[in-house]
Design an enzyme around this catalytic site. Structure first.
Site, short mmCIF file in Angstrom:
data_model
loop_
_atom_site.label_atom_id
_atom_site.label_comp_id
_atom_site.label_asym_id
_atom_site.label_seq_id
_atom_site.Cartn_x
_atom_site.Cartn_y
_atom_site.Cartn_z
N CYS A 1 -95.53 -8.75 79.67
CA CYS A 1 -96.56 -9.54 80.35
C CYS A 1 -96.90 -10.78 79.54
O CYS A 1 -97.68 -10.72 78.58
CB CYS A 1 -97.80 -8.68 80.59
SG CYS A 1 -99.12 -9.61 81.37
N CYS B 1 -100.58 -11.77 79.57
CA CYS B 1 -101.46 -10.90 78.77
C CYS B 1 -101.29 -11.18 77.28
O CYS B 1 -102.26 -11.22 76.53
CB CYS B 1 -101.14 -9.42 78.98
SG CYS B 1 -100.84 -8.92 80.66
N ASP B 2 -100.06 -11.34 76.83
CA ASP B 2 -99.78 -11.35 75.38
C ASP B 2 -99.34 -12.70 74.82
O ASP B 2 -99.20 -12.85 73.60
CB ASP B 2 -98.68 -10.31 75.07
CG ASP B 2 -99.08 -8.91 75.51
OD1 ASP B 2 -100.29 -8.63 75.43
OD2 ASP B 2 -98.22 -8.14 75.93
#
Ligand code: NDP
Length: 309
Positions: A136, A139-140
């Site tokens: 992701c 997300c990261d």
């Protein structure tokens, strides 16, 4: 079963397909609830950086668009149940959905559990998950500011991720196994215009290396037959999706990949059970087609109720 746990329609999953079905169902006057293990609706859209192809709402982040979908459903009075579904049973004309929070029943069940990311299946992938390996980018990605990363894949998600990461990272390698990307043309153009992105064509990742954190990838070029090492701090894997249909195996017919067999009416092989969105076998998995499935499924549910009456 308590009266309040009985519905006309239960929808399992609260991505665009599930929420699309939910708003059509309540507007059709059906007592409707959506069950999801997460209290935050949106499914895969939630982790999409930007959605630019949903009609009328261009340029929103995935989480903004998901919030709008959820607000729409909330405003229409859709009931939401946060629970982990353990199985669906066909009992005395009613379908019973078993969850960790108790049983719920309905005359019709719409399956909308979506899909999850596929694994690459190479050495180091599992060991370094969360230590530089991610599925992701939104997300990261922020953990890799000014660093060098690789994105694996050639579809919409891989290219979107690479474009997103190029705005954060010093350098982004896109590693793709063929000499053509599968992603939409507009995305490809955006990607290829970026100075800090390098595409490694005809290349497959053989191993993700590093002791405690990702230090590199071992890449094999399947045209030149040359294997090389690339120093990277992170690897973002975007090699497609797998349907979340394990729970429904044996109940409805599926293809060999686990996609539920249902045409655009969303009617499955089991009466009273409907399938919408990414779990359905279909040629085009987009937010807009998922939402459309929701509408079509409710039309089919209404026809089913008429037939049953
Ligand atoms: P796709 O299936 O579209 O792409 C997967 C990519 O990964 C392909 O390029 C494929 O290569 C490659 N790949 C698959 N397996 C391997 C492997 N073992 N090793 C190396 N490479 C591999 O998946 P996406 O996750 O990109 O997208 C999923 C769906 O979601 C698609 O239908 C997409 O269109 C949709 N989507 C929609 C969006 C929207 O509506 N805005 C946004 C993002 C995605 P190859 O090309 O050689 O097969």
């Amino acid at each position: 079963m308590m009266e309040q746990n009985r519905y006309d329609v239960l929808i399992i999953g609260s991505g665009p397909a599930g929420l699309g079905a939910a708003i059509y169902a309540v507007r059709a006057g059906l007592k409707t609830a959506v069950i999801d293990r997460s209290p935050i609706s949106g499914g895969q859209v939630l982790i999409t950086y930007e959605v630019d192809n949903y009609l009328g709402l261009p340029g929103l982040s995935g989480s903004e668009l998901s919030e709008k979908f959820r607000m729409h459903a909330d405003n229409l009075g859709v009931a939401f149940i946060t629970a982990d579904v353990q199985g669906v049973e066909h009992a005395s004309g009613l379908k019973v959905v078993h969850t960790a929070e108790g049983d719920f029943s309905a005359k019709a069940v719409i399956l909308a559990t979506g899909a999850s990311h596929s694994k690459l299946g190479v050495l180091g992938e599992e060991k370094l998950l969360g230590a530089g390996v991610s599925y992701c980018a939104t997300c990261d990605g922020a953990f890799f500011r000014n660093r060098t990363v690789a994105v694996v894949g050639g579809g919409d998600v891989a290219v979107e991720d690479a474009v997103f990461l190029a705005g954060i990272c010093k350098k982004v390698y896109l590693i793709h196994r063929r000499d053509k990307l599968r992603a939409a043309d507009s995305l490809q153009k955006k990607l290829l215009s970026l100075d800090n992105v390098e595409v490694l064509w005809n290349s497959v990742v053989k191993e993700i290396t590093g002791e405690d954190v990702v230090e590199g990838v071992s890449v094999y070029n399947n045209v030149s037959d040359v294997q090389s090492s690339l120093a990277v701090n992170g690897v973002f894997i975007a090699v497609g999706i797998e349907p979340n249909t394990e729970l429904f195996r044996g109940m409805v017919e599926m293809d060999e990949k686990g996609y539920i067999l249902a045409d655009e009416t969303c009617v499955t092989s089991k009466e009273g059970i409907f399938a919408v969105g990414d779990i359905r076998k279909k040629p085009m998995r987009q937010i807009i087609t998922a939402v459309a499935d929701g509408a079509n499924a409710v039309y089919s549910v209404q026809n089913y109720f008429v037939e049953q009456a």
